[in-house]
Scaffold this active site. Structure first.
Site, PDB file in Angstrom:
ATOM      1  N   ASP A 119       0.125  -7.078   1.221  1.00 21.35           N
ATOM      2  CA  ASP A 119       0.014  -6.508   1.369  1.00 21.35           C
ATOM      3  C   ASP A 119       1.769  -6.309   1.453  1.00 21.35           C
ATOM      4  O   ASP A 119       2.707  -6.032   2.636  1.00 21.35           O
ATOM      5  CB  ASP A 119      -0.088  -5.451   2.849  1.00 21.35           C
TER       6      ASP A 119
ATOM      7  N   GLN B   4       0.773   6.051  11.331  1.00 22.94           N
ATOM      8  CA  GLN B   4       0.466   6.145  10.247  1.00 22.94           C
ATOM      9  C   GLN B   4       1.578   6.936  10.122  1.00 22.94           C
ATOM     10  O   GLN B   4       2.849   7.425  10.348  1.00 22.94           O
ATOM     11  CB  GLN B   4      -0.480   7.578  10.448  1.00 22.94           C
ATOM     12  N   GLY B   5       2.415   6.223   8.433  1.00 25.47           N
ATOM     13  CA  GLY B   5       3.780   6.823   8.254  1.00 25.47           C
ATOM     14  C   GLY B   5       4.716   5.665   8.542  1.00 25.47           C
ATOM     15  O   GLY B   5       6.403   5.141   8.385  1.00 25.47           O
ATOM     16  N   ASP B   6       4.463   4.184   9.439  1.00 26.50           N
ATOM     17  CA  ASP B   6       5.422   3.432   9.627  1.00 26.50           C
ATOM     18  C   ASP B   6       5.042   2.326   8.385  1.00 26.50           C
ATOM     19  O   ASP B   6       6.045   1.432   8.887  1.00 26.50           O
ATOM     20  CB  ASP B   6       4.507   2.645  11.296  1.00 26.50           C
ATOM     21  N   SER B   7       4.046   2.632   8.134  1.00 27.30           N
ATOM     22  CA  SER B   7       4.112   1.481   7.056  1.00 27.30           C
ATOM     23  C   SER B   7       4.853   0.851   6.369  1.00 27.30           C
ATOM     24  O   SER B   7       6.027   2.241   6.029  1.00 27.30           O
ATOM     25  CB  SER B   7       2.537   2.088   6.688  1.00 27.30           C
TER      26      SER B   7
ATOM     27  N   HIS C  54       0.755  -1.193  -0.175  1.00 25.84           N
ATOM     28  CA  HIS C  54       0.346  -0.281   0.427  1.00 25.84           C
ATOM     29  C   HIS C  54       1.121   1.578   0.112  1.00 25.84           C
ATOM     30  O   HIS C  54       0.504   2.244  -0.154  1.00 25.84           O
ATOM     31  CB  HIS C  54      -0.469  -0.293   1.265  1.00 25.84           C
TER      32      HIS C  54
HETATM   33  N1  ARG Z   1      -1.359   2.248   7.143  1.00 29.33           N
HETATM   34  C1  ARG Z   1      -0.965   3.326   8.021  1.00 29.33           C
HETATM   35  C2  ARG Z   1       0.860   3.614   7.234  1.00 29.33           C
HETATM   36  O1  ARG Z   1       0.151   4.443   6.278  1.00 29.33           O
HETATM   37  C3  ARG Z   1       0.032   1.523   9.056  1.00 29.33           C
HETATM   38  C4  ARG Z   1      -0.476   1.792  10.536  1.00 29.33           C
HETATM   39  C5  ARG Z   1      -0.696   1.277  11.044  1.00 29.33           C
HETATM   40  N2  ARG Z   1      -1.996   0.958  12.263  1.00 29.33           N
HETATM   41  C6  ARG Z   1      -1.582   0.922  13.274  1.00 29.33           C
HETATM   42  N3  ARG Z   1      -2.165   1.097  14.430  1.00 29.33           N
HETATM   43  N4  ARG Z   1      -0.670  -0.148  13.913  1.00 29.33           N
HETATM   44  O2  ARG Z   1       1.356   4.210   8.251  1.00 29.33           O
END
Ligand code: ARG
Length: 264
Positions: A119, A208-211, A74
């Site tokens: 993913d 967010q940003g850790d993905s 993603h």
């Molecule tokens: N989708 C998020 C990103 O783009 C990562 C989300 C992780 N969330 C969580 N609650 N662990 O960075």
């Protein structure tokens, strides 16, 4: 709802600057530490996780080989030539003059990826990175349990800013049965593809940003091994909403084959 959140999370990450696993925690003790420290996580020390990669679209990654970064599907747009991504490596401080940067030259996104599972993706770098340890991936389910380390430059609390300094934390494994229970994700977890981790009471999580960044632990030889890829969650660090990670062991053969086809 969670699927929608997953998509929104990816967009949020793309719009922000940072990449890897920001750690969120909301305990009063952590909050009392003040602005020098990200709530919930603590700062990683320089060299502690040499394989950590920050990607310019606002994601994390792990150095799989000197030329290949493993991240989340993603975080990328598709498979093909792509020279638009900058990877930053070798530093905990993204502004450090010692940082190593490389441009991408090719992206491989998991075949059949449609926002629901699968993913993972590979980014090939324009030239090899030397002098940094890579992060081996788990090739069996033997390490898909226990206590995991998460790390990244993502938000330190839900809705928060991306981080300049790499943060880290540890989170416990949550079984598919528990994670899919009605009090948690109520059947939305794909048991083969995904692995959950976090505390029932919340407080520590990726955000967010850790993905795309790795979730990892020690193997039988005390070496780091990657068991997850930061994928999604309902908010960050909420009670009964563990982080959801791609289950690397399940995809390990496909990842290895794809990496070979990319030349590294
Ligand atoms: N989708 C998020 C990103 O783009 C990562 C989300 C992780 N969330 C969580 N609650 N662990 O960075």
């Amino acid at each position: 709802m969670v699927r929608l959140r997953r998509i929104l999370g990816g967009v949020a990450a793309a719009l922000t600057v940072a990449a890897m696993g920001a750690v969120v925690q909301t305990s009063p003790a952590a909050a009392a530490d003040g602005p020098q420290r990200v709530v919930g996580g603590t700062r990683a020390t320089q060299g502690e996780f040499p394989f950590m990669v920050r990607l310019s679209m606002g994601c994390g990654g792990a150095l799989y080989s000197p030329t290949i970064v493993l991240t989340a599907a993603h975080c990328v747009n598709g498979t093909g030539t792509n020279t638009s991504i900058t990877a930053t490596l070798g530093v905990v401080d993204l502004n450090s003059s010692s940082r190593i940067t490389r441009r991408s030259n090719y992206v491989y996104r998991a075949p059949g990826y449609n926002g629901n599972g699968k993913d993972w993706a590979l980014i090939r770098l324009s030239s090899p990175v030397t002098g940094l340890a890579t992060l081996p991936i788990a090739t069996t389910s033997a390490y898909d349990t226990g206590t995991f380390t998460i790390a990244g430059w993502g938000a330190a609390r839900e809705g928060g800013a991306q981080q300049r300094y790499l943060l880290k934390a540890t989170v416990p494994f949550v079984s598919d049965a528990t994670c899919n229970s009605s009090s948690m994700y109520n059947g939305e977890i794909i048991p083969t593809d995904e692995i959950c981790a976090g505390y029932t009471q919340g407080g520590v999580d990726t955000c967010q940003g850790d993905s795309g960044g790795p979730m990892f632990r020690r193997d039988a030889n005390n070496a780091w091994i990657q068991v997850g890829i930061v994928s999604w969650g309902d908010g960050c660090a909420r009670p009964n909403k563990p982080g959801v990670y791609s289950q690397v062991s399940y995809f390990s053969s496909a990842i290895q084959s794809a990496a070979s086809s990319l030349g590294g």
